[in-house]
Each structure stands twice: as C-alpha cells, then as structure tokens.
Design a protein around this motif. Structure first.
Motif, PDB file in Angstrom:
ATOM      1  N   VAL A 288       0.832  -1.210   0.000  1.00 18.97           N
ATOM      2  CA  VAL A 288       0.000   0.000   0.000  1.00 18.97           C
ATOM      3  C   VAL A 288       0.866   1.259   0.000  1.00 18.97           C
ATOM      4  N   SER A 289       1.992   1.221   0.676  1.00 18.57           N
ATOM      5  CA  SER A 289       2.873   2.389   0.697  1.00 18.57           C
ATOM      6  C   SER A 289       3.601   2.597  -0.628  1.00 18.57           C
ATOM      7  N   LEU A 290       3.699   1.562  -1.460  1.00 20.96           N
ATOM      8  CA  LEU A 290       4.397   1.677  -2.742  1.00 20.96           C
ATOM      9  C   LEU A 290       3.475   2.025  -3.895  1.00 20.96           C
ATOM     10  N   ILE A 291       2.204   1.677  -3.803  1.00 19.20           N
ATOM     11  CA  ILE A 291       1.293   1.800  -4.946  1.00 19.20           C
ATOM     12  C   ILE A 291       1.144   3.251  -5.433  1.00 19.20           C
ATOM     13  N   PRO A 292       0.905   4.252  -4.571  1.00 15.29           N
ATOM     14  CA  PRO A 292       0.664   5.613  -5.099  1.00 15.29           C
ATOM     15  C   PRO A 292       1.800   6.155  -5.940  1.00 15.29           C
ATOM     16  N   ILE A 293       3.048   6.004  -5.485  1.00 14.50           N
ATOM     17  CA  ILE A 293       4.177   6.523  -6.254  1.00 14.50           C
ATOM     18  C   ILE A 293       4.331   5.752  -7.564  1.00 14.50           C
ATOM     19  N   CYS A 294       4.120   4.442  -7.526  1.00 11.40           N
ATOM     20  CA  CYS A 294       4.211   3.649  -8.759  1.00 11.40           C
ATOM     21  C   CYS A 294       3.119   4.012  -9.749  1.00 11.40           C
ATOM     22  N   MET A 295       1.982   4.509  -9.271  1.00  7.20           N
ATOM     23  CA  MET A 295       0.905   4.912 -10.157  1.00  7.20           C
ATOM     24  C   MET A 295       1.128   6.305 -10.732  1.00  7.20           C
ATOM     25  N   VAL A 296       1.729   7.196  -9.961  1.00  6.48           N
ATOM     26  CA  VAL A 296       1.903   8.575 -10.409  1.00  6.48           C
ATOM     27  C   VAL A 296       3.096   8.716 -11.340  1.00  6.48           C
TER      28      VAL A 296
END
Length: 315
Positions: A288-296
């Motif tokens: 969960v902590s990695l998903i936002p940066i990988c999406m942006v």
C-alpha cells in the motif's frame, strides 16, 4: 579540341542483400554489435531486471499468501497457490492503517501543492535581476545547500511555533528546497526577455506574468518538482517521530516503520475477529505504501528527464 576532364569512376553495382548488410553495419555512425554481443547484453539486462523485480514479486506474493504457504516457504512466497486478499481487507477495515493512509494522502497533496507554489514564487522573484534584495536572498538560498540548523534547533522552532502534534509540523519543515529553486529559477531565466517585456507593455502584473506565461511554459519543471515533493512527503516518517504524539495522526510511513521494521504485532489494532498472518499484513502495508508513487510516476516520466536537465547547463 579533346576533353581532358577525368571521367568519374563508376561504382560497381552491389547486390541488394550486400548493400542492405553494409547499411546495417552502422547506426548513427556507431558500429552495430554482432548477434553474440547483443545476446550477452540481453541476458545481462534480463538478470538485472530480475534482481530488481524479484523483491517486489516476493512482497506482493507474500501479502496474498496464507500462514501455511509462508511457513513452508520460510517467510517469503514467490508464487502463492491460493491467493487471498484478506490482508488488504483487514488493514482497510477502519483501523490504524486506514487512518494513516488518509493522513499521508492529505499531507502529500497539500504539501506538494504548497511546495510547488512557494518554489515557483521564490524562483521567479530570484530570476528577475532588478528585484529588491535579489543577490542577498539568492546567497542565503544557496547557503542552505551547505549548512542546516540541525535537529534540536528545528525541534525548538517547531515547539515555539506551537506546531507540536500538528499536521503542519509534517508539511512546513520540507516546504521548499534550494535545489528546486535553482532548477526553476534557471528555467525562468531562459524564457526570452521580449515575452516578459511585451506582457508588461500590455499591462500585466508580475503575478499575471508568472501565472499566465511562466507557469504554462514550465510544465516539465513543475511536474518534476511536484514528483520530488510528493515522494518526499509520502516517504517521510522522521518528522512524525519528532513532532507527532498522537497515534491518530501517524502517517503511513510511521505505521510501516512500527509494524514492519520494529515487527510490532498488528492484530490488536485491526477490527474484526479473523486476523490474517502477521507476515501477510506487514507485506500488505508495504504494498500500500508503494502503490501511489508507482501509479503517479508513469504519467510524469516523460517530463522527468527534460525537467531535470533544464537549468543544468545555464544559470
């Protein structure tokens, strides 16, 4: 009178296959490696990609595995036989991880927006040589790249401002960066002076010049600075350790440090009767902590190289 000019030599005709083979020997003036060298490079590149991706695959797979598979694999599962999303359902059931995720999202959005605005205003003012205090302020900005106050003076400053146990304590200390100011200032200085002079003749104010001319022309730099700040705010946990006392205001990275690095049990903080394995819960929080940066990042990647290079030669 006879013609004494030497006749040009006729080149011998080449077969189509031979001519195509000669054209392929160089690409942009560089020789093309043979099949063996390209094969070795491909194998090395594949191994490097596998080494980088293998930990991510293990983290995601472990978050989807049950206790039997984790025990049989010795802690980390590379391919779960019966994947389950129980760990993700448990951490988003309204417990501390859900609150921490919302806190991190809010801090990242607000902090990144304010940081881009402050950096743009400071960089534009420093890019105009005639502004008041231009050189002393620029020197002070550059000195912050070499010296900083330190942890104790920063803590005393936050305490005197009354920001202890406040969300602003997670936003204001990292609001601006001298490196980002220098990059955006260099870009503003590369904009032709005639455009700014024409806008002034038309009656535009400095704020209108910044918002209507400079910022639309600097989308690549804004994307890079926004990405830098978003990653910094999303990944920061040390300010929360220093300034936040209430567990309800913890960001996600502090929760990640508490439950994954310190190996604290998560079951007591999650609502519900059935609690998934601790290893699955820890890996789920990490995902969960990695998903936002990988999406942006993929949406800003095309601006990334251009924005970083801008200002590296001039300014």
């Amino acid at each position: 009178m006879t013609d004494t000019k030497p006749r040009p030599k006729r080149s011998s005709p080449l077969l189509p296959g031979v001519a195509r083979q000669r054209r392929r020997r160089t690409v942009n003036g560089a020789p093309v490696p043979n099949v063996a060298v390209r094969g070795i490079k491909g194998v090395v590149l594949f191994l490097c990609c596998a080494v980088v991706l293998l930990p991510f695959v293990a983290v995601v797979s472990t978050s989807l595995a049950d206790q039997e598979q984790i025990t049989a694999a010795g802690g980390y599962v590379l391919w779960p036989t019966d994947p389950s999303f129980d760990a993700y359902a448990a951490i988003f059931r309204g417990g501390v991880v859900t609150r921490a995720t919302l806190v991190s999202i809010g801090i990242t959005l607000v902090g990144s927006a304010l940081s881009v605005a402050v950096v743009a205003l400071l960089a534009y003012s420093l890019s105009r040589p005639g502004t008041w205090g231009h050189r002393p302020i620029l020197i002070m900005v550059l000195l912050t790249m070499l010296f900083n106050a330190g942890m104790i003076p920063n803590y005393l400053l936050i305490k005197e401002l009354g920001l202890i146990d406040s969300y602003w304590a997670l936003i204001l200390p990292g609001l601006t960066s001298a490196f980002q100011v220098i990059i955006m200032r260099a870009f503003f200085m590369e904009v032709p002076k005639e455009i700014v002079d024409a806008a002034r003749i038309d009656g535009a104010s400095e704020l209108q010049i910044l918002t209507r001319i400079m910022l639309p022309l600097s989308k690549a730099v804004i994307a890079v600075i926004g990405l830098f700040n978003a990653v910094a705010y999303w990944s920061a946990f040390f300010n929360a350790v220093l300034y936040i006392n209430s567990t309800e205001k913890w960001p996600l990275q502090l929760v990640l440090r508490t439950y994954v690095v310190d190996n604290t049990q998560i079951g007591t903080d999650l609502p519900g009767e059935v609690v998934p394995p601790q290893q699955s819960l820890q890996m789920a929080i990490l995902v969960v902590s990695l998903i936002p940066i990988c999406m942006v990042y993929p949406f800003l990647q095309r601006h990334f190289a251009k924005g970083v290079v801008i200002g590296a030669v001039k300014g």
